[in-house]
Design a protein around this motif. Structure first.
Motif, PDB file in Angstrom:
ATOM      1  N   CYS A  65       0.854  -1.183   0.000  1.00 27.02           N
ATOM      2  CA  CYS A  65       0.000   0.000   0.000  1.00 27.02           C
ATOM      3  C   CYS A  65       0.897   1.242   0.000  1.00 27.02           C
ATOM      4  CB  CYS A  65      -0.948   0.005   1.201  1.00 27.02           C
ATOM      5  SG  CYS A  65      -0.188   0.529   2.747  1.00 27.02           S
ATOM      6  N   HIS A  88       1.216   3.590   1.891  1.00 35.34           N
ATOM      7  CA  HIS A  88       1.707   4.122   3.172  1.00 35.34           C
ATOM      8  C   HIS A  88       2.964   3.426   3.681  1.00 35.34           C
ATOM      9  CE1 HIS A  88      -2.800   4.243   2.962  1.00 35.34           C
ATOM     10  NE2 HIS A  88      -2.489   5.536   2.981  1.00 35.34           N
ATOM     11  N   CYS A 101      -0.583  -1.390   5.500  1.00 38.73           N
ATOM     12  CA  CYS A 101      -0.269  -0.765   6.787  1.00 38.73           C
ATOM     13  C   CYS A 101      -1.428  -0.936   7.784  1.00 38.73           C
ATOM     14  CB  CYS A 101       0.019   0.722   6.585  1.00 38.73           C
ATOM     15  SG  CYS A 101      -1.465   1.662   6.192  1.00 38.73           S
ATOM     16  N   CYS A 146      -4.725   0.689   6.575  1.00 36.50           N
ATOM     17  CA  CYS A 146      -5.382  -0.125   5.544  1.00 36.50           C
ATOM     18  C   CYS A 146      -5.967  -1.401   6.155  1.00 36.50           C
ATOM     19  CB  CYS A 146      -4.403  -0.469   4.427  1.00 36.50           C
ATOM     20  SG  CYS A 146      -3.965   0.949   3.396  1.00 36.50           S
TER      21      CYS A 146
HETATM   22 ZN   LIG Z   1      -1.828   1.616   3.907  1.00 35.25          ZN
END
Ligand SMILES: [Zn+2]
Ligand SMILES: [Zn+2]
Length: 246
Positions: free
Chosen positions: A173, A175, A207, A210
């Protein structure tokens, strides 16, 4: 058995194989080739046709230095396509065949074909393809014809990384970064260079934020992929990020 006799047998077998290969695929009619070391797939093409084979690389003969170099002795050859050193060098040591023991040695033009025939005998294969790049004659053993769609699917599982060359792809993701310390969730336990259990498996990590959405959604839904703005990184980058986040 003396090396010469063993070689004569192998070479005879290879000549038959090459005849069959040419009859089946008219291999010399292809005008371009492209091999993908990480996936171990070579693509041959001509204006009206493309075919794909799995392959391994025997080694290279340099017409400049007049030397042979086994793939297992060549750091530029991906480990996914090098010849099985145990099978070749091990056999060489057991029988005292010097050509199978030394990684690099001065030799003559035909050596590549000779050693390829030995590899076909000891490891297997359906024939040899021998492209040339500058002064290097590259000896490749084809092991299996594969469907063009499957070849494309397999090749897309690899990605070119500016730091780590071509590797397996992985998804993270937006992040997650090296040292971002915001979790590292995965759908199954992973480690570098692992073999996937299923053909469709991929490295995927996200993360803590998410993860909250994933729980709400009851799985890694389309929405999770969209909001997480997942991107592709190479396997090595993935595990660097994992190491610094867990
Ligand atoms: Zn994330
Ligand atoms: Zn990378």
């Amino acid at each position: 058995m003396a090396y010469e006799d063993f070689l004569t047998d192998c070479f005879g077998e290879l000549q038959k194989m090459q005849d069959d290969l040419n009859k089946a695929y008219d291999i010399n009619s292809f005008t371009s080739w492209n091999y993908d070391q990480p996936s171990g797939i070579i693509t041959l093409s001509k204006p009206d046709k493309t075919i794909n084979f799995r392959y391994y690389q025997v080694g290279t003969y340099s017409t400049a230095s007049k030397t042979w170099k086994w793939s297992w002795d060549n750091e530029n050859t991906s480990k996914n396509v090098v010849v099985d050193i145990e099978k070749i060098k091990g056999f060489g040591i057991a029988n005292n065949y010097e050509n199978l023991i030394n990684g690099e040695f001065p030799s003559y033009d035909e050596i590549g074909w000779e050693l390829s025939s030995i590899c076909c005998n000891l490891i297997g294969g359906i024939g040899v393809y021998r492209p040339v790049v500058d002064h290097l004659k590259i000896h490749i053993v084809l092991t299996e014809l594969i469907d063009n769609d499957l070849a494309e699917r397999e090749k897309t599982k690899y990605v070119d990384c500016e730091n780590h060359e071509r590797r397996r792809r992985a998804f993270i993701c937006q992040h997650l970064k090296e040292g971002s310390k915001n979790g590292f969730e995965e759908s199954f336990e992973t480690f570098e260079d692992m073999e996937f259990e299923y053909e469709d498996d991929d490295f995927v990590a996200w993360c803590n934020e998410c993860e909250k959405l994933r729980i709400k959604e009851g799985g890694l839904s389309e929405k999770c992929w969209e909001e997480g703005k997942f991107k592709i990184v190479c396997e090595k980058c993935y595990f660097k990020i994992k190491e610094t986040n867990t």
